[in-house]
Design an enzyme around this catalytic site. Structure first.
Site, PDB file in Angstrom:
ATOM      1  N   GLY A  37       4.278  -6.624   5.775  1.00 24.08           N
ATOM      2  CA  GLY A  37       3.983  -7.647   6.804  1.00 24.08           C
ATOM      3  C   GLY A  37       2.708  -7.679   7.007  1.00 24.08           C
ATOM      4  N   LYS A  62       0.947  -1.178   0.034  1.00 25.14           N
ATOM      5  CA  LYS A  62      -0.088   0.017   0.111  1.00 25.14           C
ATOM      6  C   LYS A  62       0.899   1.348   0.075  1.00 25.14           C
ATOM      7  CE  LYS A  62       0.517   1.047   4.630  1.00 25.14           C
ATOM      8  NZ  LYS A  62       1.405   2.409   5.087  1.00 25.14           N
ATOM      9  N   SER A  74       0.159  -7.028   5.182  1.00 27.41           N
ATOM     10  CA  SER A  74      -0.424  -7.536   3.671  1.00 27.41           C
ATOM     11  C   SER A  74      -0.614  -9.085   3.936  1.00 27.41           C
ATOM     12  CB  SER A  74      -0.239  -6.940   2.554  1.00 27.41           C
ATOM     13  OG  SER A  74      -0.853  -7.435   1.413  1.00 27.41           O
ATOM     14  N   ASP A  95      -2.509  -2.020  10.469  1.00 26.07           N
ATOM     15  CA  ASP A  95      -2.611  -1.730   8.984  1.00 26.07           C
ATOM     16  C   ASP A  95      -3.674  -3.398   8.668  1.00 26.07           C
ATOM     17  OD1 ASP A  95      -1.373   0.418   8.995  1.00 26.07           O
ATOM     18  OD2 ASP A  95       0.321  -0.254   8.170  1.00 26.07           O
TER      19      ASP A  95
END
Length: 281
Positions: free
Chosen positions: A102, A12, A104, A136
């Site tokens: 990480g 991202k 993701s 995230d």
């Protein structure tokens, strides 16, 4: 189903990142737009009947307790399944870049094993596991580009125009915690609104973490200046050290100096695993 191979875990970019406050427990409040790009890790999953979870590193060696292992173990514990998994990882997204590699990988692991183990949990049941792994992770599980607020858990899907970006990762990395602890970090940016952002999505706002990152890591400044030399308007993503700029028509960038990693990336409208978990129970 006994295997899921070639599962993509995209990186991202933070189109902007504003720190709007700090909670009493020390967590920072933020506003940002998270955008998926086609710089991806690739994961391969095979069921094990003995309950063992093991990881095979196909490119670079990862820490023994990386987020993929923690995600798999968390889902195994929470679900009570007796199944295990062999997980092979082709790691391409650089670490300490602010690109969410990480996180993701962890999100794709939860979504893939939810299918492979025939748990069929809805997204609402998987999300708390993701948030416990990292702020995230829920974004990557949500399936779309998003306006993100709170500590990262308030996620509103948005649409973004198709575009291409030059993304550069300097050799040096940055520790997120060190930046958020820094006394000079700006923590009181005025709250933004989606309609104002939508007027100029690739030029709106700033990254409040960038000045601190530049002070800690001179390579961030060097990478920003290098992209700027092409007439682009670069900024840092996340807590760095990667920087990016929208690629303008007619601008050609073949390679980066100093052995920096550089890719020309396109944004993605939806996550490759969008819809793998039902949105409602």
């Amino acid at each position: 189903m006994r295997s899921l191979h070639h599962v993509l875990a995209p990186a991202k970019l933070n189109l902007f990142l504003h720190i709007t406050g700090r909670r009493d427990d020390g967590y920072h409040l933020l506003q940002s737009v998270f955008m998926l790009i086609d710089w991806c890790d690739t994961l391969h999953f095979d069921v094990r009947d003995d309950g063992v979870i093991e990881r095979e590193d196909l490119t670079i060696a990862l820490p023994a307790d990386d987020l993929v292992m923690r995600a798999a173990q968390s889902l195994q514990r929470a679900s009570g399944t007796t199944l295990g998994a062999h997980i092979a990882i082709e790691k391409h997204i650089p670490a300490q870049a602010g690109m969410g590699g990480g996180s993701s990988d962890a999100a794709s692991t939860l979504l893939a094993l939810n299918r492979l183990w025939s748990l069929n949990w809805p997204l609402s049941k998987l999300m708390p596991l993701g948030l416990a792994l990292g702020a995230d992770v829920p974004f990557f599980m949500s399936g779309h580009n998003a306006w993100v607020e709170g500590i990262g858990e308030q996620i509103t899907p948005i649409e973004l125009p198709a575009a291409r970006f030059a993304v550069v990762k300097p050799n040096a990395g940055l520790e997120t915690a060190k930046i958020f602890r820094h006394p000079e970090l700006q923590r009181a940016t005025e709250t933004a609104t989606m309609p104002v952002f939508a007027v100029n999505p690739y030029g709106f706002g700033r990254n409040d973490l960038q000045p601190v990152a530049q002070a800690l890591c001179p390579e961030v400044t060097e990478a920003l200046q290098w992209l700027g030399s092409f007439g682009l308007s670069p900024r840092m993503t996340g807590s760095g050290s990667a920087v990016f700029a929208q690629l303008l028509s007619g601008v050609l960038i073949d390679s980066a100096p100093h052995h920096w990693q550089m890719r020309i990336c396109s944004n993605m409208a939806v996550h490759p695993q969008a819809g793998w978990a039902a949105s409602e129970s």
